[in-house]
Design a protein around this motif. Structure first.
Motif, PDB file in Angstrom:
ATOM      1  N   GLN A  43      -6.282 -26.402  11.026  1.00 49.92           N
ATOM      2  CA  GLN A  43      -5.974 -27.593  11.808  1.00 49.92           C
ATOM      3  C   GLN A  43      -7.105 -28.609  11.727  1.00 49.92           C
ATOM      4  N   ARG A  44      -8.341 -28.133  11.803  1.00 47.68           N
ATOM      5  CA  ARG A  44      -9.477 -29.046  11.717  1.00 47.68           C
ATOM      6  C   ARG A  44      -9.546 -29.727  10.352  1.00 47.68           C
ATOM      7  N   ARG A  45      -9.349 -28.949   9.300  1.00 46.12           N
ATOM      8  CA  ARG A  45      -9.446 -29.531   7.955  1.00 46.12           C
ATOM      9  C   ARG A  45      -8.310 -30.500   7.684  1.00 46.12           C
ATOM     10  N   MET A  46      -7.101 -30.127   8.130  1.00 47.34           N
ATOM     11  CA  MET A  46      -5.982 -31.059   7.963  1.00 47.34           C
ATOM     12  C   MET A  46      -6.218 -32.325   8.762  1.00 47.34           C
ATOM     13  N   GLY A  47      -6.711 -32.189   9.990  1.00 48.48           N
ATOM     14  CA  GLY A  47      -6.981 -33.376  10.804  1.00 48.48           C
ATOM     15  C   GLY A  47      -8.015 -34.277  10.165  1.00 48.48           C
ATOM     16  N   LEU A  48      -9.064 -33.658   9.614  1.00 50.98           N
ATOM     17  CA  LEU A  48     -10.108 -34.457   8.959  1.00 50.98           C
ATOM     18  C   LEU A  48      -9.553 -35.176   7.732  1.00 50.98           C
ATOM     19  N   VAL A  49      -8.790 -34.455   6.908  1.00 51.93           N
ATOM     20  CA  VAL A  49      -8.242 -35.053   5.687  1.00 51.93           C
ATOM     21  C   VAL A  49      -7.239 -36.163   6.024  1.00 51.93           C
ATOM     22  N   ILE A  50      -6.341 -35.893   6.972  1.00 49.12           N
ATOM     23  CA  ILE A  50      -5.337 -36.901   7.340  1.00 49.12           C
ATOM     24  C   ILE A  50      -6.001 -38.118   7.963  1.00 49.12           C
ATOM     25  N   GLY A  51      -6.999 -37.883   8.831  1.00 53.38           N
ATOM     26  CA  GLY A  51      -7.687 -39.008   9.458  1.00 53.38           C
ATOM     27  C   GLY A  51      -8.405 -39.879   8.443  1.00 53.38           C
ATOM     28  N   VAL A 106      -4.472 -36.215  19.866  1.00 55.79           N
ATOM     29  CA  VAL A 106      -4.735 -37.441  19.100  1.00 55.79           C
ATOM     30  C   VAL A 106      -3.703 -37.599  17.985  1.00 55.79           C
ATOM     31  N   ALA A 107      -3.353 -36.498  17.301  1.00 53.41           N
ATOM     32  CA  ALA A 107      -2.343 -36.569  16.240  1.00 53.41           C
ATOM     33  C   ALA A 107      -0.989 -36.976  16.801  1.00 53.41           C
ATOM     34  N   ALA A 108      -0.630 -36.456  17.985  1.00 52.58           N
ATOM     35  CA  ALA A 108       0.642 -36.826  18.612  1.00 52.58           C
ATOM     36  C   ALA A 108       0.679 -38.313  18.944  1.00 52.58           C
ATOM     37  N   LEU A 146       2.789 -36.262   8.560  1.00 50.53           N
ATOM     38  CA  LEU A 146       1.654 -35.341   8.579  1.00 50.53           C
ATOM     39  C   LEU A 146       1.006 -35.292   9.960  1.00 50.53           C
ATOM     40  N   MET A 147       0.952 -36.427  10.607  1.00 48.94           N
ATOM     41  CA  MET A 147       0.450 -36.430  11.988  1.00 48.94           C
ATOM     42  C   MET A 147       1.332 -35.554  12.875  1.00 48.94           C
ATOM     43  N   ALA A 148       2.639 -35.657  12.686  1.00 43.66           N
ATOM     44  CA  ALA A 148       3.570 -34.871  13.501  1.00 43.66           C
ATOM     45  C   ALA A 148       3.393 -33.375  13.266  1.00 43.66           C
ATOM     46  N   VAL A 149       3.170 -32.962  12.013  1.00 43.73           N
ATOM     47  CA  VAL A 149       2.941 -31.543  11.715  1.00 43.73           C
ATOM     48  C   VAL A 149       1.695 -31.044  12.421  1.00 43.73           C
ATOM     49  N   LEU A 150       0.684 -31.886  12.487  1.00 39.42           N
ATOM     50  CA  LEU A 150      -0.573 -31.503  13.124  1.00 39.42           C
ATOM     51  C   LEU A 150      -0.425 -31.410  14.638  1.00 39.42           C
TER      52      LEU A 150
END
Length: 425
Positions: A43-51, A106-108, A146-150
């Protein structure tokens, strides 16, 4: 008034640091925590990459957005871009240090902002553009998905995919000229198909991390069970040999001798000494490493109630921990008694009592903290004949070499039980 009990114990380096700092040690090495490590990392890595990806997309798309927005008020452009990209750098930052709940929140908010931007777009682009092939928001649907998946479980992310594809397609209809039924169907299919591919990859990655977590938890339970069984088998074999080689032979010689002899006296003294050493556990102690010790304590807690949150933290050098099985058993028994007391007495009418266990492991020892936010109590008013705290928790830890126990509680403020073990070396 908070009441606390402290027990005397050998002053190992870990014990001194825990008492001096209240359990906080400098320069912690954060878990991977058993049960959530892989999920948390992905989750952290996906959040960092998506952000970071969303922030870069804003920079890369800016010239195209401005060229497509000729005649559109700068206020509308700023609003749509803020809703679409505004939280991307925030997501990248919180993904580095914050808890998973904060990342999901934050992703939501970012995913919701993308939908709002798509709804606002037709009001911003009131006059269809002549040369525009598609609205820029239509091309960035993948970012919102991608935000929604997170942020949400897979079924809600799929619902977001369908809703987002519909909204951006409708926005495209209002902004782009020469629209027909077939172009609308094609736009919807392309948007949904491309975003669905990224959706599937992200969901699969999170599901794989969850499987890793489950297998890690199962493996730690197996390791603890195997270690405990092996220790019990070795202990039985050792006592069987001691009984056969020392006790029985001494009794047999005594029955034959009939009279007192110096040889028989020395043999009896040696046998009694061996029994004392065996009782003290000084002969070849069976040891658990950090992983097995954590699994051992996890099983002890979840056998009583699987709903209790269990987490572990590792400090520098945790791989060097060697916890005797006897010490692990004493700590697990004291912890189980604390959990049972909480389940029996900490309930608050109309309120869900939260219970959590945190295990902290370092090279020289282990610290276990059980907390609940239940009704609490005053230690001074506990009846002397109530042995759960004085004997089963504090007394057991007092008898454990290198161990100590602490109980803190107050009416209305819940209870905290701390169990500490530190090696003498």
């Amino acid at each position: 008034m908070i009441a606390s009990s402290m027990l005397d114990a050998p002053r190992s380096a870990l014990f001194e640091r825990l008492r001096a700092h209240g359990g906080r040690v400098e320069a912690p090495v954060r878990e991977p925590t058993l049960g959530v490590a892989a999920s948390d990392r992905i989750q952290r890595r996906m959040g960092l990459v998506i952000g970071i990806g969303g922030t870069l997309a804003a920079v890369v798309e800016l010239p195209e957005i401005l060229s497509e927005s000729i005649g559109v008020s700068i206020g509308w452009i700023a609003l749509t871009m803020l809703l679409t990209f505004g939280l991307c750098p925030v997501l990248a930052v919180v993904s580095v240090r914050m808890r998973s709940q904060v990342i999901a929140a934050v992703a939501a908010a970012a995913a919701t902002g993308f939908l709002l931007a798509s709804v606002v777009a037709p009001f911003a682009y009131r006059v269809p553009a002549e040369d525009m092939a598609s609205l820029w928001l239509y091309r960035l649907l993948v970012l919102g998905v991608l935000m929604a998946v997170l942020a949400w479980p897979p079924r809600y992310a799929v619902a977001y995919l369908i809703l987002g594809s519909t909204v951006v397609t409708i926005a495209n209809v209002f902004v782009v000229q020469r629209v027909s039924t077939w172009t609308v169907v094609g736009d919807f299919s392309r948007a949904m198909g491309l975003a669905a591919l990224f959706l599937w990859c992200a969901i699969y990655a999170r599901a794989a991390a969850a499987r890793v977590d489950r297998e890690s938890a199962l493996e730690s339970r197996r390791a603890a069970a195997v270690a405990g069984a092996a220790a019990r088998d070795r202990e039985r074999a050792r006592f069987a040999a001691l009984i056969h080689d020392a006790v029985l032979s001494t009794l047999l010689d005594a029955s034959r001798a009939g009279t007192e002899s110096p040889v028989l006296r020395r043999q009896a003294e040696r046998t009694l000494g061996q029994l004392d050493e065996a009782r003290g556990g000084d002969i070849e102690p069976d040891l658990l490493d950090a992983q097995s010790a954590i699994g051992f304590l996890r099983v002890a807690v979840h056998e009583l109630n699987e709903g209790i949150d269990f987490s572990a933290r590792r400090w520098p050098g945790f791989d060097d921990l060697r916890l005797p099985v006897a010490a692990a058993s004493a700590i697990a028994a004291a912890l189980a008694e604390a959990v049972r007391n909480s389940l029996r007495h900490a309930g608050v009418p109309g309120q869900v009592v939260r219970r959590a266990v945190t295990v902290t492991v370092s090279a020289g020892g282990i610290r276990v903290v059980f907390r609940d936010d239940g009704v609490g109590f005053e230690m001074g008013r506990v009846s002397p004949d109530r042995l759960g705290i004085s004997v089963s928790i504090l007394g057991r830890m007092r008898q454990l070499s290198g161990g100590a126990g602490f109980v803190e509680s107050a009416l209305g403020d819940g209870t905290t039980v701390t169990l500490v073990w530190g090696s003498d070396g």
